[in-house]
Write a protein that holds these residues in place. Sequence first.
Motif, PDB file in Angstrom:
ATOM      1  N   ARG A  76       0.780  -1.241   0.000  1.00  0.00           N
ATOM      2  CA  ARG A  76       0.000   0.000   0.000  1.00  0.00           C
ATOM      3  C   ARG A  76       0.815   1.296   0.000  1.00  0.00           C
ATOM      4  NH1 ARG A  76      -4.273   2.590  -1.306  1.00  0.00           N
ATOM      5  NH2 ARG A  76      -5.729   1.081  -0.383  1.00  0.00           N
ATOM      6  N   HIS A  77       1.726   1.465   0.989  1.00  0.00           N
ATOM      7  CA  HIS A  77       2.431   2.747   1.140  1.00  0.00           C
ATOM      8  C   HIS A  77       3.260   3.108  -0.087  1.00  0.00           C
ATOM      9  CE1 HIS A  77       0.986   2.282   5.075  1.00  0.00           C
ATOM     10  NE2 HIS A  77       2.085   1.945   5.724  1.00  0.00           N
ATOM     11  N   TYR A  78       3.605   2.107  -0.905  1.00  0.00           N
ATOM     12  CA  TYR A  78       4.519   2.321  -2.028  1.00  0.00           C
ATOM     13  C   TYR A  78       3.814   2.142  -3.380  1.00  0.00           C
ATOM     14  CZ  TYR A  78       7.191   1.482   2.142  1.00  0.00           C
ATOM     15  OH  TYR A  78       7.648   1.550   3.443  1.00  0.00           O
ATOM     16  N   ARG A  79       2.486   2.151  -3.352  1.00  0.00           N
ATOM     17  CA  ARG A  79       1.669   1.879  -4.554  1.00  0.00           C
ATOM     18  C   ARG A  79       1.503   3.138  -5.387  1.00  0.00           C
ATOM     19  NH1 ARG A  79      -3.412  -1.032  -2.721  1.00  0.00           N
ATOM     20  NH2 ARG A  79      -1.865  -2.678  -2.377  1.00  0.00           N
ATOM     21  N   ALA A  80       1.768   3.043  -6.667  1.00  0.00           N
ATOM     22  CA  ALA A  80       1.713   4.189  -7.580  1.00  0.00           C
ATOM     23  C   ALA A  80       0.265   4.580  -7.893  1.00  0.00           C
ATOM     24  CB  ALA A  80       2.452   3.840  -8.871  1.00  0.00           C
ATOM     25  N   PRO A  81       0.026   5.848  -8.245  1.00  0.00           N
ATOM     26  CA  PRO A  81      -1.339   6.320  -8.489  1.00  0.00           C
ATOM     27  C   PRO A  81      -2.044   5.598  -9.633  1.00  0.00           C
ATOM     28  CG  PRO A  81       0.278   7.984  -9.152  1.00  0.00           C
ATOM     29  CD  PRO A  81       1.009   6.945  -8.369  1.00  0.00           C
ATOM     30  N   GLU A  82      -1.302   5.207 -10.679  1.00  0.00           N
ATOM     31  CA  GLU A  82      -1.951   4.532 -11.807  1.00  0.00           C
ATOM     32  C   GLU A  82      -2.556   3.187 -11.395  1.00  0.00           C
ATOM     33  OE1 GLU A  82       2.592   3.739 -12.414  1.00  0.00           O
ATOM     34  OE2 GLU A  82       1.295   5.323 -11.638  1.00  0.00           O
ATOM     35  N   ILE A  83      -1.986   2.566 -10.364  1.00  0.00           N
ATOM     36  CA  ILE A  83      -2.536   1.294  -9.865  1.00  0.00           C
ATOM     37  C   ILE A  83      -3.835   1.558  -9.129  1.00  0.00           C
ATOM     38  CG2 ILE A  83      -2.113  -0.705  -8.367  1.00  0.00           C
ATOM     39  CD1 ILE A  83       0.922  -0.171  -8.807  1.00  0.00           C
ATOM     40  N   ILE A  84      -3.860   2.576  -8.263  1.00  0.00           N
ATOM     41  CA  ILE A  84      -5.070   2.911  -7.509  1.00  0.00           C
ATOM     42  C   ILE A  84      -6.205   3.319  -8.456  1.00  0.00           C
ATOM     43  CG2 ILE A  84      -6.047   4.492  -5.775  1.00  0.00           C
ATOM     44  CD1 ILE A  84      -3.204   4.742  -4.608  1.00  0.00           C
ATOM     45  N   LEU A  85      -5.858   4.044  -9.526  1.00  0.00           N
ATOM     46  CA  LEU A  85      -6.871   4.527 -10.463  1.00  0.00           C
ATOM     47  C   LEU A  85      -7.284   3.473 -11.490  1.00  0.00           C
ATOM     48  CD1 LEU A  85      -5.448   8.128 -11.142  1.00  0.00           C
ATOM     49  CD2 LEU A  85      -7.270   7.456  -9.559  1.00  0.00           C
ATOM     50  N   GLY A  86      -6.642   2.311 -11.456  1.00  0.00           N
ATOM     51  CA  GLY A  86      -7.006   1.230 -12.375  1.00  0.00           C
ATOM     52  C   GLY A  86      -6.634   1.517 -13.814  1.00  0.00           C
TER      53      GLY A  86
ATOM     54  N   GLU B 272     -13.584   5.665  -9.940  1.00  0.00           N
ATOM     55  CA  GLU B 272     -14.236   6.933 -10.280  1.00  0.00           C
ATOM     56  C   GLU B 272     -15.046   7.507  -9.123  1.00  0.00           C
ATOM     57  OE1 GLU B 272     -18.159   5.002 -12.542  1.00  0.00           O
ATOM     58  OE2 GLU B 272     -16.625   6.050 -13.697  1.00  0.00           O
ATOM     59  N   LYS B 273     -15.398   6.640  -8.144  1.00  0.00           N
ATOM     60  CA  LYS B 273     -16.160   7.107  -6.974  1.00  0.00           C
ATOM     61  C   LYS B 273     -15.351   8.056  -6.098  1.00  0.00           C
ATOM     62  CE  LYS B 273     -14.762   2.951  -4.444  1.00  0.00           C
ATOM     63  NZ  LYS B 273     -15.175   1.624  -3.974  1.00  0.00           N
ATOM     64  N   TYR B 274     -14.024   8.107  -6.295  1.00  0.00           N
ATOM     65  CA  TYR B 274     -13.188   8.999  -5.492  1.00  0.00           C
ATOM     66  C   TYR B 274     -13.192  10.435  -6.013  1.00  0.00           C
ATOM     67  CZ  TYR B 274     -11.415   4.408  -4.120  1.00  0.00           C
ATOM     68  OH  TYR B 274     -11.315   3.104  -3.705  1.00  0.00           O
ATOM     69  N   PHE B 275     -13.908  10.670  -7.113  1.00  0.00           N
ATOM     70  CA  PHE B 275     -13.864  11.981  -7.755  1.00  0.00           C
ATOM     71  C   PHE B 275     -15.258  12.569  -7.948  1.00  0.00           C
ATOM     72  CE2 PHE B 275     -10.197   9.503  -8.993  1.00  0.00           C
ATOM     73  CZ  PHE B 275      -9.151  10.386  -8.756  1.00  0.00           C
ATOM     74  N   ARG B 276     -15.302  13.903  -7.956  1.00  0.00           N
ATOM     75  CA  ARG B 276     -16.543  14.618  -8.253  1.00  0.00           C
ATOM     76  C   ARG B 276     -16.530  15.023  -9.712  1.00  0.00           C
ATOM     77  NH1 ARG B 276     -16.314  19.385  -4.145  1.00  0.00           N
ATOM     78  NH2 ARG B 276     -14.112  18.850  -4.151  1.00  0.00           N
ATOM     79  N   ARG B 277     -17.616  14.764 -10.397  1.00  0.00           N
ATOM     80  CA  ARG B 277     -17.742  15.085 -11.827  1.00  0.00           C
ATOM     81  C   ARG B 277     -16.561  14.519 -12.628  1.00  0.00           C
ATOM     82  NH1 ARG B 277     -18.847  19.964  -9.263  1.00  0.00           N
ATOM     83  NH2 ARG B 277     -21.063  20.476  -9.131  1.00  0.00           N
ATOM     84  N   GLY B 278     -16.059  13.395 -12.135  1.00  0.00           N
ATOM     85  CA  GLY B 278     -15.020  12.667 -12.874  1.00  0.00           C
ATOM     86  C   GLY B 278     -13.653  13.301 -12.898  1.00  0.00           C
ATOM     87  N   ALA B 279     -13.433  14.423 -12.159  1.00  0.00           N
ATOM     88  CA  ALA B 279     -12.136  15.095 -12.260  1.00  0.00           C
ATOM     89  C   ALA B 279     -11.538  15.435 -10.901  1.00  0.00           C
ATOM     90  CB  ALA B 279     -12.268  16.360 -13.107  1.00  0.00           C
ATOM     91  N   ARG B 280     -12.246  16.209 -10.074  1.00  0.00           N
ATOM     92  CA  ARG B 280     -11.683  16.665  -8.803  1.00  0.00           C
ATOM     93  C   ARG B 280     -11.861  15.623  -7.713  1.00  0.00           C
ATOM     94  NH1 ARG B 280     -13.537  22.259  -6.791  1.00  0.00           N
ATOM     95  NH2 ARG B 280     -11.956  21.722  -5.245  1.00  0.00           N
ATOM     96  N   LEU B 281     -10.826  15.478  -6.879  1.00  0.00           N
ATOM     97  CA  LEU B 281     -10.869  14.503  -5.794  1.00  0.00           C
ATOM     98  C   LEU B 281     -11.969  14.874  -4.794  1.00  0.00           C
ATOM     99  CD1 LEU B 281      -9.134  11.984  -5.044  1.00  0.00           C
ATOM    100  CD2 LEU B 281      -7.893  13.467  -3.466  1.00  0.00           C
ATOM    101  N   ASN B 282     -12.749  13.895  -4.387  1.00  0.00           N
ATOM    102  CA  ASN B 282     -13.861  14.123  -3.453  1.00  0.00           C
ATOM    103  C   ASN B 282     -13.327  14.173  -2.017  1.00  0.00           C
ATOM    104  OD1 ASN B 282     -16.489  14.438  -2.500  1.00  0.00           O
ATOM    105  ND2 ASN B 282     -16.813  12.221  -2.340  1.00  0.00           N
ATOM    106  N   TRP B 283     -12.551  15.224  -1.762  1.00  0.00           N
ATOM    107  CA  TRP B 283     -11.891  15.378  -0.460  1.00  0.00           C
ATOM    108  C   TRP B 283     -12.006  16.832   0.003  1.00  0.00           C
ATOM    109  CZ3 TRP B 283      -9.917  11.786   2.746  1.00  0.00           C
ATOM    110  CH2 TRP B 283      -9.183  12.230   3.849  1.00  0.00           C
ATOM    111  N   PRO B 284     -12.324  17.095   1.253  1.00  0.00           N
ATOM    112  CA  PRO B 284     -12.491  16.154   2.383  1.00  0.00           C
ATOM    113  C   PRO B 284     -13.905  15.596   2.548  1.00  0.00           C
ATOM    114  CG  PRO B 284     -12.526  18.390   3.195  1.00  0.00           C
ATOM    115  CD  PRO B 284     -12.328  18.499   1.713  1.00  0.00           C
ATOM    116  N   LEU B 285     -14.808  15.922   1.617  1.00  0.00           N
ATOM    117  CA  LEU B 285     -16.205  15.473   1.760  1.00  0.00           C
ATOM    118  C   LEU B 285     -16.317  13.960   1.885  1.00  0.00           C
ATOM    119  CD1 LEU B 285     -18.090  17.805  -0.781  1.00  0.00           C
ATOM    120  CD2 LEU B 285     -18.146  17.898   1.722  1.00  0.00           C
ATOM    121  N   GLY B 286     -15.474  13.231   1.169  1.00  0.00           N
ATOM    122  CA  GLY B 286     -15.572  11.777   1.168  1.00  0.00           C
ATOM    123  C   GLY B 286     -14.764  11.085   2.250  1.00  0.00           C
ATOM    124  N   ALA B 287     -14.111  11.877   3.123  1.00  0.00           N
ATOM    125  CA  ALA B 287     -13.266  11.281   4.167  1.00  0.00           C
ATOM    126  C   ALA B 287     -14.089  10.421   5.120  1.00  0.00           C
ATOM    127  CB  ALA B 287     -12.557  12.384   4.948  1.00  0.00           C
TER     128      ALA B 287
END
Length: 290
Positions: free
Chosen positions: A144-154, A212-227
Amino acid sequence: MIEVDVLQQLAKHDKGISCCVQIHNWFDYRNHICIVFEKLGPSLFDFLKRNKYCPFPVDLVREFGRQLLESVAYMHDLRLIHTDLKPENILLVSSEYVKLPHTKRFSSDETHYRCLPKSSAIKLIDFGSTVFDNQIHSSIVSTRHYRAPEIILGLGWSYPCDLWSIGCILVELCAGNALFQTHENLEHLAMMERVLGPLPQQMTRRANNGAEKYFRRGARLNWPLGAVSRESIRAVKKLDCLKDLISRHLGSSKASSSLTDLLYGLLKYEPSERLTARQALDHPFFKIPT
């Protein structure tokens, strides 16, 4: 047996400069595959832990980084991707260390000590998750701590995921603690943005259905609302940007600015823009006299 095959491939082409652990033998004992390796010392993580997470001096970080990049460049030349680079999988060749006075508490005469390895020689281990580039890639790899963003984003992954891990490792060796201490994807992405700035929209818009659930309108990160909790928000807020984090530990030295520049190259969000292992080895950070 996959790991045995990888180890034999590494050994076959090795000229003694790969910094990868050497296989001596393997055997089947009651349907358990056993592998015999050269004897090595503790992992860099174990050394940090025993040293109460006291960071390594920058000269040692430089030597560790050089050898780690050499081992990964060697693997990538053989079309192998390690996929699980972390301090636990980097072993000191020798267990010997020296004990040096570190700090003195004003309230007492007690002297605190830090331990430093006598030799900076390391070996990369654990090739159980290593794959050839033309093999099927599982969707999730890396600790986890060393996982690249492209892996998290699929978005799929290849050689650059190893370089992201190396960037995280170098920060940890300088700071004493993991850069992204999290166990949840949204928090992890929020930490990345806190340290490195916003994720590029060309990546977030391509995130797969699971991400895609981590983002609002498919672009901006849903943070801190989704925390998931206030603790999670606090954990992200306490992080510094990368430049400030490194200067806090190394000051405003030439080594500090050079290492920061190298880290920005290794921790590029877009995998195609990330430094390769060979490019990283040519960085000015590795030209500074030790």
